[in-house]
Design an enzyme around this catalytic site. Structure first.
Site, PDB file in Angstrom:
ATOM      1  N   ARG A  95       0.848  -1.212   0.000  1.00 50.68           N
ATOM      2  CA  ARG A  95       0.000   0.000   0.000  1.00 50.68           C
ATOM      3  C   ARG A  95       0.874   1.248   0.000  1.00 50.68           C
ATOM      4  N   THR A 137      11.093  14.595   4.829  1.00 48.25           N
ATOM      5  CA  THR A 137      11.729  14.412   6.144  1.00 48.25           C
ATOM      6  C   THR A 137      13.255  14.488   6.041  1.00 48.25           C
ATOM      7  N   TRP A 167      14.588   8.456   5.556  1.00 44.14           N
ATOM      8  CA  TRP A 167      13.365   7.661   5.705  1.00 44.14           C
ATOM      9  C   TRP A 167      12.486   7.739   4.466  1.00 44.14           C
ATOM     10  N   ALA A 247      -2.047  11.337   1.024  1.00 42.75           N
ATOM     11  CA  ALA A 247      -1.472  10.070   1.500  1.00 42.75           C
ATOM     12  C   ALA A 247      -2.109   9.645   2.821  1.00 42.75           C
ATOM     13  N   GLU A 368       3.806   9.906   7.905  1.00 35.89           N
ATOM     14  CA  GLU A 368       2.673  10.760   7.491  1.00 35.89           C
ATOM     15  C   GLU A 368       2.079  11.515   8.669  1.00 35.89           C
ATOM     16  N   THR A 370       2.968  11.767  13.012  1.00 36.08           N
ATOM     17  CA  THR A 370       2.819  10.814  14.119  1.00 36.08           C
ATOM     18  C   THR A 370       1.429  10.964  14.744  1.00 36.08           C
ATOM     19  N   HIS A 371       1.072   9.976  15.531  1.00 38.07           N
ATOM     20  CA  HIS A 371      -0.192  10.010  16.274  1.00 38.07           C
ATOM     21  C   HIS A 371      -0.299  11.335  17.052  1.00 38.07           C
TER      22      HIS A 371
HETATM   23  P1  TGC Z   1       1.590  25.593   9.802  1.00 38.40           P
HETATM   24  O1  TGC Z   1       1.928  27.033  10.042  1.00 38.40           O
HETATM   25  O2  TGC Z   1       0.604  24.915  10.684  1.00 38.40           O
HETATM   26  O3  TGC Z   1       1.060  25.426   8.299  1.00 38.40           O
HETATM   27  C1  TGC Z   1       1.616  26.145   7.196  1.00 38.40           C
HETATM   28  C2  TGC Z   1       0.457  26.376   6.230  1.00 38.40           C
HETATM   29  O4  TGC Z   1      -0.020  25.119   5.731  1.00 38.40           O
HETATM   30  C3  TGC Z   1      -1.404  24.933   6.122  1.00 38.40           C
HETATM   31  N1  TGC Z   1      -1.543  23.530   6.472  1.00 38.40           N
HETATM   32  C4  TGC Z   1      -2.036  22.640   5.627  1.00 38.40           C
HETATM   33  N2  TGC Z   1      -2.560  22.784   4.401  1.00 38.40           N
HETATM   34  C5  TGC Z   1      -2.996  21.698   3.791  1.00 38.40           C
HETATM   35  N3  TGC Z   1      -2.931  20.474   4.361  1.00 38.40           N
HETATM   36  C6  TGC Z   1      -2.412  20.285   5.598  1.00 38.40           C
HETATM   37  N4  TGC Z   1      -2.348  19.067   6.127  1.00 38.40           N
HETATM   38  C7  TGC Z   1      -1.944  21.398   6.280  1.00 38.40           C
HETATM   39  N5  TGC Z   1      -1.370  21.586   7.498  1.00 38.40           N
HETATM   40  C8  TGC Z   1      -1.138  22.900   7.605  1.00 38.40           C
HETATM   41  C9  TGC Z   1      -1.633  25.870   7.283  1.00 38.40           C
HETATM   42  O5  TGC Z   1      -2.992  26.231   7.395  1.00 38.40           O
HETATM   43  C10 TGC Z   1      -0.757  27.048   6.890  1.00 38.40           C
HETATM   44  O6  TGC Z   1      -1.439  27.750   5.870  1.00 38.40           O
HETATM   45  P2  TGC Z   1      -1.344  29.340   5.749  1.00 38.40           P
HETATM   46  O7  TGC Z   1      -2.255  29.683   4.632  1.00 38.40           O
HETATM   47  O8  TGC Z   1      -1.772  29.867   7.081  1.00 38.40           O
HETATM   48  O9  TGC Z   1       0.107  29.621   5.473  1.00 38.40           O
HETATM   49  O10 TGC Z   1       2.943  24.811   9.716  1.00 38.40           O
HETATM   50  P3  TGC Z   1       3.872  24.238  10.840  1.00 38.40           P
HETATM   51  O11 TGC Z   1       5.279  24.409  10.374  1.00 38.40           O
HETATM   52  O12 TGC Z   1       3.500  24.795  12.177  1.00 38.40           O
HETATM   53  O13 TGC Z   1       3.539  22.645  10.752  1.00 38.40           O
HETATM   54  C11 TGC Z   1       2.527  22.101  11.357  1.00 38.40           C
HETATM   55  C12 TGC Z   1       2.406  20.548  11.251  1.00 38.40           C
HETATM   56  C13 TGC Z   1       2.958  19.914  12.492  1.00 38.40           C
HETATM   57  C14 TGC Z   1       0.925  20.278  11.178  1.00 38.40           C
HETATM   58  C15 TGC Z   1       3.077  19.929  10.039  1.00 38.40           C
HETATM   59  O14 TGC Z   1       4.342  20.331   9.907  1.00 38.40           O
HETATM   60  C16 TGC Z   1       2.952  18.430  10.002  1.00 38.40           C
HETATM   61  O15 TGC Z   1       1.969  17.917   9.506  1.00 38.40           O
HETATM   62  N6  TGC Z   1       3.979  17.626  10.517  1.00 38.40           N
HETATM   63  C17 TGC Z   1       4.027  16.204  10.336  1.00 38.40           C
HETATM   64  C18 TGC Z   1       5.059  15.891   9.278  1.00 38.40           C
HETATM   65  C19 TGC Z   1       4.653  14.761   8.387  1.00 38.40           C
HETATM   66  O16 TGC Z   1       3.529  14.336   8.338  1.00 38.40           O
HETATM   67  N7  TGC Z   1       5.602  14.298   7.578  1.00 38.40           N
HETATM   68  C20 TGC Z   1       5.315  13.270   6.629  1.00 38.40           C
HETATM   69  C21 TGC Z   1       6.468  13.058   5.687  1.00 38.40           C
HETATM   70  S1  TGC Z   1       6.069  12.114   4.251  1.00 38.40           S
HETATM   71  C22 TGC Z   1       5.859  10.554   4.826  1.00 38.40           C
HETATM   72  O17 TGC Z   1       5.889  10.254   5.967  1.00 38.40           O
HETATM   73  C23 TGC Z   1       5.594   9.543   3.785  1.00 38.40           C
HETATM   74  S2  TGC Z   1       5.291   7.946   4.342  1.00 38.40           S
HETATM   75  C24 TGC Z   1       5.025   7.259   2.848  1.00 38.40           C
HETATM   76  C25 TGC Z   1       4.539   5.896   2.819  1.00 38.40           C
HETATM   77  O18 TGC Z   1       5.386   4.976   2.770  1.00 38.40           O
HETATM   78  O19 TGC Z   1       3.294   5.690   2.736  1.00 38.40           O
HETATM   79  P1  FAD Z   2      10.283  13.147  15.581  1.00 39.25           P
HETATM   80  O1  FAD Z   2       9.682  14.307  14.883  1.00 39.25           O
HETATM   81  O2  FAD Z   2      11.687  13.273  16.070  1.00 39.25           O
HETATM   82  O3  FAD Z   2       9.341  12.749  16.809  1.00 39.25           O
HETATM   83  C1  FAD Z   2       9.751  11.849  17.840  1.00 39.25           C
HETATM   84  C2  FAD Z   2       8.612  11.755  18.853  1.00 39.25           C
HETATM   85  O4  FAD Z   2       8.384  13.047  19.443  1.00 39.25           O
HETATM   86  C3  FAD Z   2       7.288  11.339  18.209  1.00 39.25           C
HETATM   87  O5  FAD Z   2       6.579  10.514  19.105  1.00 39.25           O
HETATM   88  C4  FAD Z   2       6.558  12.647  18.040  1.00 39.25           C
HETATM   89  O6  FAD Z   2       5.148  12.513  18.015  1.00 39.25           O
HETATM   90  C5  FAD Z   2       7.015  13.408  19.284  1.00 39.25           C
HETATM   91  N1  FAD Z   2       6.913  14.850  19.098  1.00 39.25           N
HETATM   92  C6  FAD Z   2       7.588  15.647  18.248  1.00 39.25           C
HETATM   93  N2  FAD Z   2       7.186  16.911  18.342  1.00 39.25           N
HETATM   94  C7  FAD Z   2       6.216  16.944  19.298  1.00 39.25           C
HETATM   95  C8  FAD Z   2       5.373  17.942  19.834  1.00 39.25           C
HETATM   96  N3  FAD Z   2       5.422  19.210  19.404  1.00 39.25           N
HETATM   97  N4  FAD Z   2       4.485  17.591  20.794  1.00 39.25           N
HETATM   98  C9  FAD Z   2       4.388  16.302  21.214  1.00 39.25           C
HETATM   99  N5  FAD Z   2       5.141  15.302  20.719  1.00 39.25           N
HETATM  100  C10 FAD Z   2       6.051  15.618  19.778  1.00 39.25           C
HETATM  101  N6  FAD Z   2       9.243  10.826   5.130  1.00 39.25           N
HETATM  102  C11 FAD Z   2       9.241  11.356   3.868  1.00 39.25           C
HETATM  103  O7  FAD Z   2       9.457  12.547   3.674  1.00 39.25           O
HETATM  104  N7  FAD Z   2       9.019  10.541   2.806  1.00 39.25           N
HETATM  105  C12 FAD Z   2       8.795   9.219   2.902  1.00 39.25           C
HETATM  106  O8  FAD Z   2       8.580   8.525   1.900  1.00 39.25           O
HETATM  107  C13 FAD Z   2       8.810   8.642   4.213  1.00 39.25           C
HETATM  108  N8  FAD Z   2       8.656   7.285   4.371  1.00 39.25           N
HETATM  109  C14 FAD Z   2       8.810   6.733   5.622  1.00 39.25           C
HETATM  110  C15 FAD Z   2       8.855   5.341   5.760  1.00 39.25           C
HETATM  111  C16 FAD Z   2       9.067   4.766   7.001  1.00 39.25           C
HETATM  112  C17 FAD Z   2       9.136   3.281   7.129  1.00 39.25           C
HETATM  113  C18 FAD Z   2       9.170   5.595   8.152  1.00 39.25           C
HETATM  114  C19 FAD Z   2       9.339   4.990   9.513  1.00 39.25           C
HETATM  115  C20 FAD Z   2       9.160   6.972   8.032  1.00 39.25           C
HETATM  116  C21 FAD Z   2       9.006   7.567   6.763  1.00 39.25           C
HETATM  117  N9  FAD Z   2       9.066   8.949   6.597  1.00 39.25           N
HETATM  118  C22 FAD Z   2       9.035   9.491   5.327  1.00 39.25           C
HETATM  119  C23 FAD Z   2       9.392   9.818   7.743  1.00 39.25           C
HETATM  120  C24 FAD Z   2       8.212  10.113   8.643  1.00 39.25           C
HETATM  121  O9  FAD Z   2       7.316  11.000   8.070  1.00 39.25           O
HETATM  122  C25 FAD Z   2       8.769  10.675   9.972  1.00 39.25           C
HETATM  123  O10 FAD Z   2       9.422   9.599  10.628  1.00 39.25           O
HETATM  124  C26 FAD Z   2       7.696  11.273  10.839  1.00 39.25           C
HETATM  125  O11 FAD Z   2       7.173  12.457  10.272  1.00 39.25           O
HETATM  126  C27 FAD Z   2       8.188  11.574  12.267  1.00 39.25           C
HETATM  127  O12 FAD Z   2       9.418  12.200  12.269  1.00 39.25           O
HETATM  128  P2  FAD Z   2      10.626  11.618  13.198  1.00 39.25           P
HETATM  129  O13 FAD Z   2      10.724  10.169  12.959  1.00 39.25           O
HETATM  130  O14 FAD Z   2      11.811  12.470  12.909  1.00 39.25           O
HETATM  131  O15 FAD Z   2      10.140  11.835  14.676  1.00 39.25           O
END
Ligand code: TGC
Ligand code: FAD
Length: 389
Positions: A95, A137, A167, A247, A368, A370-371
């Protein structure tokens, strides 16, 4: 093992169209025939089953909601979600492959790309002839991607890219990477092609989770990126976050599939395993476990279906996506652990899918967002107060 039986306690299917059911059944059969028989072997070896890619492409699983003119299937979001559900009943890694290709590579090219970028890449990606990955990331910036340090400089006839991503799913096998980097302090998206000088993609080893999935670092050392490889239509950090919504939506459905796989296995096992002279399904504590699992799966189905319908109408909000991803992965993981208990020692064997699903879901709970991040996203929405910093 008995064939997987549909989990539908509340006549969920009555809310689906015939076409949605047909798509789900077709992918269910694909999973049963093509993923289930081979996945444990790949998982143990730590390899991704590339042999599945041509058939997945043929079945329209890549960029499934995008336009037919790019070779995509133009499914609605509910049908797409059901595809993700069925694939993840096979394995979260399969997936993930489809999620990354569709939501994190094709979606940004489609949404932020130039006409030339769309015309070139989308048909190739839809046909599975090219594979993509998504680099957001970094080693020091996971939950807080806005802090990224990967940087692009405008050197007039090209961009110079420096930094590292970590990652990254599909990294080592990808022909093209969608890379997010700061240009003059603002986040932009770039297409980085395999073979670019200074671009290296070491695979990350040693995973106990998502073993049937390739995870890599992306390293950029003075990479020259052609001018035409920047996305022309992005708007800062919001653009990669928009990709994450796609995603996360697919993950919410996928988690239901993993949970169904664990529940179905546990139910069959409980009905046939005899202890103290009767099937363990007849003990009250086992029944409480099965009831809890089925109740949570049923709740997930309705939450996610409504999200899909809102998305199809174009009115879903990213906070709603966060709630579904958070809830479904949390309960899928809980269901995996309970299923393992029901199987006793057999629960740890790779003869059953439970330990694999459960280990996979540990990653799914983290990637995508964290929780905890999703808790804070919904928390901010409810209260109007940000608790991130
Ligand atoms: P923040 O100031 O809250 O937001 C900046 C602007 O973006 C807007 N916004 C969004 N818009 C669309 N969709 C969303 N989900 C949005 N979240 C925020 C927000 O309204 C703002 O807009 P504007 O018009 O006011 O400028 O930004 P922040 O730097 O404080 O970040 C907040 C936070 C924590 C929500 C964000 O950084 C976040 O979601 N962190 C988690 C990171 C994450 O999910 N990484 C994933 C990496 S990719 C991955 O894991 C792939 S796994 C692939 C696989 O194998 O399936
Ligand atoms: P951290 O951000 O260091 O967090 C560590 C812990 O601290 C977590 O429990 C978190 O919830 C907690 N924490 C952090 N900040 C706060 C806060 N403000 N308040 C409370 N708790 C907090 N990324 C991509 O870009 N592309 C990909 O294709 C991709 N694929 C992935 C595949 C795998 C198998 C894995 C494991 C990860 C992948 N990722 C990818 C990365 C993934 O998105 C990150 O691991 C994720 O966003 C969390 O970042 P981190 O691991 O650095 O944890």
């Amino acid at each position: 093992m008995p064939k997987f039986k549909s989990v539908d306690y509340y006549n969920f299917d009555s809310l689906l169209t015939e076409e949605e059911i047909l798509i789900r059944e077709t992918v269910r059969e694909f999973t049963e025939e093509n993923i289930v028989p081979i996945i444990e072997d790949h998982y143990m070896k730590g390899t991704f089953p590339m042999e599945l890619v041509p058939q997945m492409a043929e079945m329209g699983m890549f960029g499934a909601t995008l336009l037919a003119k790019y070779g995509c299937a133009e499914m609605n979001n509910v049908a797409y979600g059901l595809v993700m559900q069925e694939l993840e009943r096979g394995d979260s890694g399969v997936r993930s492959f489809a999620s990354v290709q569709s939501s994190l590579v094709m979606y940004p090219i489609y949404t932020f790309g130039s006409e030339a970028q769309k015309d070139y890449w989308l048909p190739l990606l839809a046909r599975g002839e090219k594979i993509g990955c998504f680099g957001l990331t970094e080693p020091d910036f996971g939950s807080n991607p806005g802090g990224m340090i990967t940087k692009a400089e405008d050197l007039n006839d090209h961009y110079l890219l420096n930094g590292a991503k970590m990652w990254i799913t599909n990294g080592t096998i990808a022909d093209v990477a969608v890379v997010w980097a700061k240009l003059n302090g603002v986040v932009h998206g770039f297409l980085v092609e395999k073979g670019t000088k200074g671009y290296t993609v070491p695979e990350m080893k040693g995973k106990h989770s998502l073993r049937a999935s390739v995870t890599s670092e992306l390293i950029f050392e003075d990479c020259k990126i052609p001018k035409e490889n920047i996305f022309p239509n992005t708007s800062g950090l919001k653009s990669p976050l928009m990709c994450l919504n796609q995603a996360r939506y697919g993950i919410a459905w996928g988690a239901i599939g993993a949970a169904m796989g664990c529940y179905d296995t546990a139910l069959n096992y409980a009905l046939s395993r005899i202890q103290f002279g009767k099937p363990i399904a007849g003990f009250q504590i086992t029944q409480e476990k099965l009831t809890h699992m089925l109740t949570e799966i049923t709740k997930m189905q309705f939450l996610t279906l409504q999200l899909g319908r809102l998305k199809d109408k174009g009115v879903s909000r990213f906070q709603q996506v966060s709630m579904a991803k958070r809830n479904n992965v949390y309960h899928a993981l809980e269901i995996g652990r309970i299923a393992r208990e029901i199987l006793g020692a057999n629960g740890i064997l790779n003869e059953y899918p439970i330990m694999r699903h459960t280990a996979n879901l540990e990653s799914v709970k983290t990637y995508e967002g964290t929780h905890e991040m999703h808790t804070l996203i919904v928390g901010e929405d409810i209260t109007g107060m940000s608790a991130f910093e």
